[in-house]
Design an enzyme around this catalytic site. Structure first.
Site, PDB file in Angstrom:
ATOM      1  N   HIS A  84      16.327 -14.269  13.814  1.00 34.47           N
ATOM      2  CA  HIS A  84      16.091 -15.147  12.669  1.00 34.47           C
ATOM      3  C   HIS A  84      15.427 -16.456  13.072  1.00 34.47           C
ATOM      4  O   HIS A  84      14.842 -17.126  12.235  1.00 34.47           O
ATOM      5  CB  HIS A  84      17.369 -15.364  11.834  1.00 34.47           C
ATOM      6  CG  HIS A  84      18.362 -16.335  12.382  1.00 34.47           C
ATOM      7  ND1 HIS A  84      19.488 -15.957  13.078  1.00 34.47           N
ATOM      8  CD2 HIS A  84      18.417 -17.677  12.306  1.00 34.47           C
ATOM      9  CE1 HIS A  84      20.185 -17.030  13.407  1.00 34.47           C
ATOM     10  NE2 HIS A  84      19.561 -18.091  12.952  1.00 34.47           N
ATOM     11  N   ASP A 220      20.630  -9.604  16.351  1.00 35.40           N
ATOM     12  CA  ASP A 220      19.838 -10.793  16.017  1.00 35.40           C
ATOM     13  C   ASP A 220      19.202 -11.436  17.261  1.00 35.40           C
ATOM     14  O   ASP A 220      19.630 -12.494  17.711  1.00 35.40           O
ATOM     15  CB  ASP A 220      20.755 -11.792  15.302  1.00 35.40           C
ATOM     16  CG  ASP A 220      19.970 -12.845  14.541  1.00 35.40           C
ATOM     17  OD1 ASP A 220      18.752 -12.972  14.784  1.00 35.40           O
ATOM     18  OD2 ASP A 220      20.579 -13.552  13.716  1.00 35.40           O
ATOM     19  N   SER A 649      21.931 -21.597  16.818  1.00 36.60           N
ATOM     20  CA  SER A 649      21.404 -20.242  16.794  1.00 36.60           C
ATOM     21  C   SER A 649      20.510 -20.011  17.985  1.00 36.60           C
ATOM     22  O   SER A 649      19.645 -20.830  18.284  1.00 36.60           O
ATOM     23  CB  SER A 649      20.590 -20.017  15.523  1.00 36.60           C
ATOM     24  OG  SER A 649      21.438 -19.567  14.538  1.00 36.60           O
TER      25      SER A 649
HETATM   26  N1  ARG Z   1      23.679 -17.659   9.170  1.00 37.85           N
HETATM   27  C1  ARG Z   1      22.821 -17.745  10.297  1.00 37.85           C
HETATM   28  C2  ARG Z   1      22.286 -19.172  10.430  1.00 37.85           C
HETATM   29  O1  ARG Z   1      22.793 -20.051   9.855  1.00 37.85           O
HETATM   30  C3  ARG Z   1      21.755 -16.694  10.276  1.00 37.85           C
HETATM   31  C4  ARG Z   1      20.691 -16.838   9.238  1.00 37.85           C
HETATM   32  C5  ARG Z   1      19.605 -15.802   9.211  1.00 37.85           C
HETATM   33  N2  ARG Z   1      20.017 -14.546   8.648  1.00 37.85           N
HETATM   34  C6  ARG Z   1      19.929 -14.190   7.340  1.00 37.85           C
HETATM   35  N3  ARG Z   1      20.365 -13.031   6.985  1.00 37.85           N
HETATM   36  N4  ARG Z   1      19.406 -14.985   6.417  1.00 37.85           N
HETATM   37  O2  ARG Z   1      21.176 -19.546  10.606  1.00 37.85           O
HETATM   38  N1  GLU Z   2      22.654 -19.240  12.181  1.00 32.16           N
HETATM   39  C1  GLU Z   2      22.842 -20.610  12.541  1.00 32.16           C
HETATM   40  C2  GLU Z   2      21.581 -21.247  13.113  1.00 32.16           C
HETATM   41  O1  GLU Z   2      20.488 -20.873  12.751  1.00 32.16           O
HETATM   42  C3  GLU Z   2      24.007 -20.718  13.421  1.00 32.16           C
HETATM   43  C4  GLU Z   2      25.175 -20.532  12.598  1.00 32.16           C
HETATM   44  C5  GLU Z   2      25.879 -21.814  12.360  1.00 32.16           C
HETATM   45  O2  GLU Z   2      25.509 -22.582  11.458  1.00 32.16           O
HETATM   46  O3  GLU Z   2      26.816 -22.015  13.114  1.00 32.16           O
HETATM   47  O4  GLU Z   2      21.629 -22.188  13.851  1.00 32.16           O
END
Ligand code: ARG
Ligand code: GLU
Length: 714
Positions: A84, A220, A649
């Site tokens: 991502h 990921d 991330s």
């Molecule tokens: N929650 C993760 C972060 O905050 C992954 C985001 C990307 N994935 C998604 N399915 N949108 O960035």
């Molecule tokens: N998916 C998040 C990022 O892009 C990390 C998840 C979080 O917020 O801890 O940094």
């Protein structure tokens, strides 16, 4: 026989909470953390993590782009981060003919690695406490504006003092709301090429449905390579550039993990707000989060429907939709978690304690006596403005593509009397236009704009809406006005937009004023800039000033204690243990997931859960190579109690020996309130098990040659 069983059970019940809250500063580990880390199992020293004179772990960690982390995993500059985090790049290289999103991408050799203009990675060369230098000549008798000017001048001086023969980026950032300052020196690499990415069906398996959720089966990750000039120094893209030779890269541990193992995450956490007053938390829970969530719910419903209908729209909008959905879901988890923790009430109790402490001493009274009442006053004033501010951003400025584009045209309008500025805007607009048009679908956007403006007009206090639009309000609320303005607008026709951009001159202004869509945007945006933004800024400044004093008071009150600083997108260490958790009464989540679980989620009818054929056959033939765990399954993800946030991330997740065991990519939904309040029992970070990445590279993609350059510990 009985005794051991009994004591085992007892152990399970009295399992102490070992999560450690905080994102710690690499140069201060020795003072505050290393002893505790070693007690928890860490076998290395603080210098192994951060050292200016010798290669240390920090030399293998980068800020990837503007908001992710990545780590170097080979002597040839190979870098791993999340899928991502590379999503924007993968998406930009994708077309219907070369659909790298759906099919994945693997460079066959170095010459097949794809260039990504604009993408950078930054290594931290060193960081230093510069509080005294920043505060030079600052004293409380000076006016606020003067203080700001003095600080800005000092910061400039510090930055200049670092400029040597080599070109570094120097940044000076406040900690504890400006009660402390650090200077950061970075080496910025600009030629970063895409090496490999699994298909979305692996890299984003579970999609936005599983996002933020444990148990998780998302692969990921994506691979990039850092290129440098022949001198191993940063260089702009050139065919003559060569793979960067890093000072340090992470060895990869294939031996696996166990519950209770020490882990640390080393990366660039973006923002946390652990010292907010109760009123701020209330505003977040009661207004800010719900309004933003509702606007995005409307937006996502439209995007999902359109993307399901047309594969071209799916490619065009997948990156945008993922971005919209991500915060949307997090805000919901955060609200829920804060309510569950009684965050407002607890903050109020803390504030009561705080006032008691203040009232014990006349000097404190003088310095800190008005903090809490100031907060109360400012937040009461902020409340309705915050609603207007949030919804303007969600629905007007960033709601539809077309208003985003018009806002750029509108910047030209503002620059019309300044030729240099005007030409700069025009150049940036013409560079942006092809990117915009590639991912623009008129039908979709035409649904978004009226639906979102409707929310804006419904929810924002009429005193923050432009009077000029009063007569149109009902036509805006029933969408008829916006729709007809859209259909007639120059901005709904790509060839007209191109001409408009190419021939933009002062005369264009008149033409644009006649465009109903342009003038609708201009009216809203002018009103926002004149009537919402200034009060928002002023209150923001007052709150920040109060927060700075509040922070100083907390530091004073807790003098001698270890106090964590909020995240500020600089390199930090967080540590904890690999451990599952109890998300709700009666349920325990174990700490790892496997390919078996992914197969169980497989569902051809739900696009988020379609397992690729090749992966199915690897599973059926149990062709796992050296990548399975002790029970013969391929591990996919694990959770642990490291305090992480957005920006983490892609961060390396390391074991007690500093070897890579995973790549951080998410947090568990039940713990997303940790940006405001950490709960050691429920806050867990989610990481990709590095063995799964290697399994996918080797067995699934047939790109095992990439493993040759890594240092694998078997
Ligand atoms: N929650 C993760 C972060 O905050 C992954 C985001 C990307 N994935 C998604 N399915 N949108 O960035
Ligand atoms: N998916 C998040 C990022 O892009 C990390 C998840 C979080 O917020 O801890 O940094």
């Amino acid at each position: 026989m009985k005794k051991p069983v009994f004591s085992l059970i007892l152990c399970l019940f009295i399992k102490t909470v070992i999560a450690v809250e905080g994102m710690w500063i690499p140069t201060l580990l020795k003072k505050f953390n290393i002893e505790e880390m070693q007690k928890m199992g860490f076998r290395l020293s603080a210098e192994d993590i951060y050292d200016v004179n010798h290669a240390s772990m920090k030399d293998a960690v980068v800020l990837f782009g503007s908001g992710c982390t990545g780590e170097v995993i080979s002597g040839d500059g190979l870098l791993i981060t999340n899928h991502h985090c590379g999503f924007g790049q993968i998406q930009k290289h994708s077309t219907l003919e070369h659909d790298y999103l759906s099919d994945g991408f693997w460079a066959k050799n170095r010459s097949g690695e794809l260039v990504n203009p604009g993408l950078t990675v930054q290594f931290l060369v060193k960081m230093e406490d510069v509080t005294l230098e920043v505060m030079q000549c600052v004293n409380s008798d000076l006016a606020e504006d003067t203080i700001k000017k003095v600080i800005a001048a000092n910061v400039e001086k510090i930055k200049n003092s670092y400029s040597g023969t080599e070109k570094y980026l120097v940044d000076v950032k406040p900690l504890f709301y400006g009660n402390q300052y650090f200077a950061y020196v970075y080496e910025v690499f600009k030629d970063i090429r895409l090496v490999g990415a699994p298909p979305v069906a692996i890299g984003k398996f579970g999609g936005d449905t599983d996002n933020w959720v444990w148990p998780r089966h998302t692969g990921d990750f994506s691979l990039f390579r850092i290129y440098a000039g022949k001198d191993n120094k940063p260089a702009s893209w050139s065919p003559d550039n060569v793979p960067y030779r890093p000072k340090k890269f992470f060895p990869i541990n294939l031996k696996g993990i166990n519950e209770g193992d020490f882990t640390m995450v080393f990366g660039f956490p973006g923002t946390t707000q652990e010292y907010l007053p109760s009123q701020a938390v209330r505003l977040l829970i009661e207004k800010s989060n719900p309004n933003k969530v509702d606007a995005r719910t409307v937006k996502l419903a439209i995007l999902e429907k359109q993307m399901a209908k047309d594969p071209k729209v799916r490619i065009q909008y997948s990156s945008k939709a993922a971005g919209v959905s991500n915060a949307w879901k997090k805000w919901q988890g955060e609200t829920k978690g804060l309510i569950r923790l009684h965050a407002i009430e607890n903050k109020e109790l803390e504030e009561l304690e705080f006032s008691k402490w203040v009232s014990q001493d006349a000097e404190r009274e003088k310095k800190y006596g008005s903090i809490l009442s100031d907060f109360k006053k400012y937040y009461a004033e902020l409340s309705e403005i915050q609603v207007a501010y949030d919804l303007y951003n969600e629905t007007v400025l960033r709601g539809s593509d077309v208003f985003g584009l018009i806002s750029r045209f509108s910047l030209m309008r503002q620059a019309i009397h300044d030729t240099a500025k005007f030409n700069k805007q025009k150049k940036s607009l013409s560079d942006y236009l092809p990117v915009y048009l590639k991912d623009y679908d008129r039908e979709t956007d035409q649904l978004l704009l009226p639906a979102l403006l409707k929310i804006y007009f419904e929810r924002v206090d009429p005193k923050y809406l432009p009077e000029k639009l009063n007569s149109l309000k009902s036509a805006i609320l029933n969408s008829s006005y916006v729709l007809s303005a859209y259909q007639k607008s120059l901005f709904s026709d790509s060839s007209k937009i191109k001409i408009l951009c190419r021939d933009y001159s002062p005369k264009t202004q008149k033409k644009l004023q006649k465009d109903a869509l342009f003038s609708l945007f201009a009216t809203l945006s002018d009103h926002f800039t004149k009537n919402i933004e200034p009060s928002y800024q002023i209150l923001g400044q007052q709150i920040l000033k109060t927060q700075k004093i509040y922070m100083a008071a907390i530091l004073d009150m807790k003098k001698g204690e270890r106090i964590m600083a909020d995240a500020n997108l600089t390199l930090r260490v967080t540590y904890g243990k690999i451990e599952g958790f109890e998300p709700m009464d009666g349920v325990y989540y174990q700490y790892f997931t496997t390919l078996k679980g992914m197969m169980e989620k497989n569902n051809p009818a739900i696009s988020d859960y379609v397992v690729p054929e090749k992966l199915k056959s690897l599973f059926l033939s149990k062709d796992y190579g050296p990548y399975s765990n002790s029970t013969g399954e391929v591990p996919i993800a694990f959770c642990a109690s490291n305090h992480t946030t957005g920006g983490n991330s892609g961060s390396p997740v390391l074991n007690a020996n500093g070897e890579l065991i995973g790549v951080n990519f998410d947090r568990c939904w039940e713990g997303t309130m940790s940006d405001v309040l950490f709960d050691p029992e429920r806050c867990r970070n989610i990481s990709l098990d590095i063995r799964y990445a290697l399994f996918i590279i080797d067995k699934f993609a047939g790109a095992g040659y990439l493993l040759d350059e890594m240092n694998l510990i078997r």
